[in-house]
Design an enzyme around this catalytic site. Structure first.
Site, short mmCIF file in Angstrom:
data_model
loop_
_atom_site.label_atom_id
_atom_site.label_comp_id
_atom_site.label_asym_id
_atom_site.label_seq_id
_atom_site.Cartn_x
_atom_site.Cartn_y
_atom_site.Cartn_z
CG ASP A 128 -10.21 0.80 -3.66
OD1 ASP A 128 -9.94 2.10 -3.70
OD2 ASP A 128 -9.81 0.17 -2.84
CG HIS A 148 -12.24 2.79 1.24
ND1 HIS A 148 -12.61 2.04 0.31
CD2 HIS A 148 -11.01 3.34 0.95
CE1 HIS A 148 -11.70 2.26 -1.01
NE2 HIS A 148 -10.65 2.90 -0.47
NE ARG A 172 -4.93 0.72 -3.40
CZ ARG A 172 -6.01 1.23 -4.20
NH1 ARG A 172 -6.75 2.11 -3.42
NH2 ARG A 172 -5.99 1.26 -5.39
CG HIS A 213 -12.75 6.08 -3.17
ND1 HIS A 213 -12.21 6.59 -2.05
CD2 HIS A 213 -11.83 5.15 -3.32
CE1 HIS A 213 -11.22 6.13 -1.84
NE2 HIS A 213 -11.01 5.13 -2.48
C1 SIN Z 1 -7.33 3.89 -0.45
O1 SIN Z 1 -8.59 4.91 -0.65
O2 SIN Z 1 -7.08 2.88 -0.72
C2 SIN Z 1 -6.41 4.67 0.73
C3 SIN Z 1 -7.14 4.51 1.97
C4 SIN Z 1 -6.31 4.85 3.38
O3 SIN Z 1 -5.07 5.01 2.82
O4 SIN Z 1 -6.66 4.86 4.36
#
Ligand code: SIN
Length: 280
Positions: A103, A256, A271, A101
């Site tokens: 974000d 990602h 994050r 996806h």
């Molecule tokens: C996310 O999708 O923001 C998390 C990615 C991760 O924890 O590697």
């Protein structure tokens, strides 16, 4: 100062670069900040290792790239609400963000960037993989590029199976009670990066539910083709985490996925997302 002033080693042919010699625990000079921003735009994903950051330090670093914002589904630290904890406990089956996806594409202004900081890293596994939707666009036939250019995608925050089987399945994450069905935004299927002028395919397998004006059944074959095309192995790179690593990615250029291959081990990352603009 351009990205060329930094020591950057590619992670893969498609995207990603590891940057050496930058100490992000102290405020960056204007020159280094500009070079890092250029490196991020060029490589789409950058990694800095061995940083020792508090939530406040992470926000200070993130401010070099724009204004940190608030993620709707996880409550942040009391003092730094922009910073959320992503935690998989040894007893959890799922990991947050484990399908491809970009974000929060269900928001009108999806974040331009996401910064993730490794706090506790399992002894194996738990990598994050990235796929360049920019390179994937360049590798479409001109006829398909043209056909997609006028289409829009409808993005919704609901996850398959509903909340109980989706975001709530994390034992140690501060999930909010925000109603996910209410968050929906329609964006161009092909977007143009405002800084680089490059085009990318802006659909993803979690949030893009259909082509605007088409039924879900009509949309599925085209969207499935694009999801598979974007995430072909040759369009990807992979970040292997170490404690203190910071990864910054450009949500306008890459997708990602968190790789869930460390069952029984603990992983914690912090994050921050950076406020975006309406995709055009
Ligand atoms: C996310 O999708 O923001 C998390 C990615 C991760 O924890 O590697």
């Amino acid at each position: 100062m351009s990205a060329a002033a930094l020591d950057i080693r590619p992670l893969a042919g498609a995207c990603g670069g590891e940057v050496f010699g930058v100490d992000a625990t102290k405020p960056l000079s204007n020159d280094v900040s500009a070079a890092l921003k250029a490196a991020w735009l060029e490589n789409q994903v950058i990694v800095l290792r061995d940083q020792d950051l508090s939530p406040a330090g992470l926000v200070t670093l993130a401010r070099n790239f724009g204004a940190p914002n608030i993620y709707p589904f996880v409550k942040g630290f009391d003092e730094q609400p922009e910073v959320i904890r992503i935690v998989k406990e040894p007893s959890d089956d799922k990991t947050f963000g484990e399908r491809w996806h970009s974000d929060t594409t269900y928001l009108p202004n999806p974040p331009i960037a996401t910064m993730l900081y490794g706090v506790e890293i399992p002894e194996y596994g738990g990598d994050t993989a990235f796929a360049s939707a920019q390179l994937a666009y360049e590798r479409l036939s001109p006829a398909l590029q043209e056909m997609l250019s006028d289409l829009k995608g409808v993005n919704n925050a609901s996850v398959p199976g509903g909340r109980a089987s989706g975001r709530l399945k994390f034992s140690n994450m501060a999930i909010t009670d925000q109603d996910e069905n209410k968050l929906e935004a329609t964006h161009p299927l092909i977007r143009t990066h405002p800084d680089t002028g490059k085009k990318s395919i802006y659909v993803n397998g979690i949030h893009t539910k259909r082509v605007d004006g088409w039924t879900e059944a009509e949309s599925k074959p085209l969207l499935d083709y694009l999801f598979d095309h974007i995430t072909r192995p040759e369009h990807t790179c992979r970040v292997q985490w170490t404690k203190g690593a910071v990864t910054l990615w450009d949500n306008r250029a890459v997708q990602h996925t968190a790789i869930n291959d460390y069952q029984g081990l603990r992983r914690e990352a912090w994050r921050v997302t950076i406020e975006g603009e309406p995709p055009k």
